[in-house]
Design a protein around this motif. Structure first.
Motif, PDB file in Angstrom:
ATOM      1  N   UNK A 157       0.837  -1.207   0.000  1.00  0.00           N
ATOM      2  CA  UNK A 157       0.000   0.000   0.000  1.00  0.00           C
ATOM      3  C   UNK A 157       0.868   1.253   0.000  1.00  0.00           C
ATOM      4  N   UNK A 158       1.906   1.266   0.854  1.00  0.00           N
ATOM      5  CA  UNK A 158       2.803   2.422   0.910  1.00  0.00           C
ATOM      6  C   UNK A 158       3.543   2.597  -0.404  1.00  0.00           C
ATOM      7  N   UNK A 159       3.972   1.480  -1.006  1.00  0.00           N
ATOM      8  CA  UNK A 159       4.717   1.555  -2.259  1.00  0.00           C
ATOM      9  C   UNK A 159       3.890   2.042  -3.428  1.00  0.00           C
ATOM     10  N   UNK A 160       2.561   1.959  -3.296  1.00  0.00           N
ATOM     11  CA  UNK A 160       1.672   2.477  -4.336  1.00  0.00           C
ATOM     12  C   UNK A 160       1.042   3.806  -3.938  1.00  0.00           C
ATOM     13  N   UNK A 161       1.446   4.322  -2.774  1.00  0.00           N
ATOM     14  CA  UNK A 161       1.023   5.658  -2.371  1.00  0.00           C
ATOM     15  C   UNK A 161      -0.442   5.787  -2.018  1.00  0.00           C
ATOM     16  N   UNK A 162      -1.042   4.713  -1.455  1.00  0.00           N
ATOM     17  CA  UNK A 162      -2.460   4.791  -1.074  1.00  0.00           C
ATOM     18  C   UNK A 162      -2.579   4.819   0.442  1.00  0.00           C
TER      19      UNK A 162
END
Length: 300
Positions: free
Chosen positions: A90-95
């Protein structure tokens, strides 16, 4: 809608370009030239693929993010499921992961529907169901549920028709959550760090996949072993990759993901490397991985 393909392409997907002399790739086999995938005329039902390895730090999350982004570039509708309480996908996709509906809520509440949890990313065609630390309590809550190994499968069936592929980023464990992911999956992709200790757990993981096939999900297949963090300059990396190929043969994908500092940079930026550094060798490698999986039939 039934998935259909455009038949106008001149070469079959993933064909070997025989006009060029075959070159040996990092795996020691002749390097295939995987052609541009055909355009899909329709979407769904999705093929579910778990990216799984009980060892941490082998590139599961990085591969889920960047494979999903590469497949989306080729016109596939992709849903990435963050199934790790650390929430790195989730963090790596910026959500956002807090004060939102997560995969944990979908597992524990029948009143929640996947549409409430699905978030769009900055990559067109790539959506995500986020996770946060709450997911770490899921195993305790699910242990007394009837058919507890099949709860995730029931969640994903509700959205399968909307996507071409669903990628599940598993936690580094072989517990109930991972068994849920394997039970929900048609295929498994094993990211394997080119390092000696990473080799030791692969046999246990494959044994777990075999047990899931025998007892819960007869259709599950090993889609491939993906060598990651490869450094051609070191003898150790080359020897480990050679041993993996000797042991698993064609199950080892031709695509090999090298080490680069661009991956953590892209993670900090909350975007896939295919967008962060689109011309970088690592971005090209994940596009090749997407083409190879399409050529192998693991993805439409």
């Amino acid at each position: 809608m039934t998935r259909k393909q455009d038949d106008s392409a001149e070469l079959p997907v993933g064909s070997l370009d025989v006009s060029a002399a075959p070159q040996s790739g990092p795996t020691g086999r002749p390097q295939s030239v995987f052609t541009e995938p055909r355009t899909l005329k329709g979407h769904g039902p999705a093929r579910v693929i778990s990216l799984c390895n009980q060892k941490g730090g082998v590139g599961k999350t990085t591969s889920t993010i960047n494979l999903g982004a590469a497949l989306a570039e080729y016109g596939r509708r992709v849903l990435a499921v963050d199934f790790d309480p650390q929430g790195a996908l989730s963090a790596g996709l910026g959500v956002p992961t807090h004060d939102v509906t997560t995969i944990y809520d979908l597992l524990l509440s029948r009143s929640k529907i996947p549409a409430e949890a699905i978030q769009q990313t900055n990559v067109p065609g790539l959506d995500v169901i986020p996770a946060n630390i709450d997911l770490s309590a899921a195993e305790v809550h699910l242990v007394n549920e009837v058919a507890r190994e099949q709860i995730l499968a029931g969640v994903l069936r509700k959205v399968s028709a909307d996507y071409d592929v669903i990628l599940i980023d598993c936690q580094p464990s072989l517990g109930l959550l991972t068994v849920n992911a394997l039970t929900a999956s048609h295929g498994v992709l094993i990211p394997l760090e080119c390092e000696f200790f990473a080799l030791r757990g692969v046999a246990l993981l494959i044994e777990t996949i075999d047990k899931v096939r025998d007892r819960l999900n007869p259709a599950i297949e090993l889609d491939g072993i993906l060598a990651t963090m490869y450094d051609s300059r070191t003898l150790h990396s080359r020897e480990v990759l050679e041993r993996v190929v000797d042991a698993f043969g064609d199950k080892v994908l031709e695509t090999v993901i090298g080490r680069t500092v661009k991956f953590p940079d892209a993670s900090v930026a909350g975007t896939p490397i295919t967008q962060f550094a689109p011309e970088h060798q690592a971005a090209r490698a994940y596009r090749q991985l997407a083409r190879e999986l399409i050529a192998r039939g693991a993805v439409a």
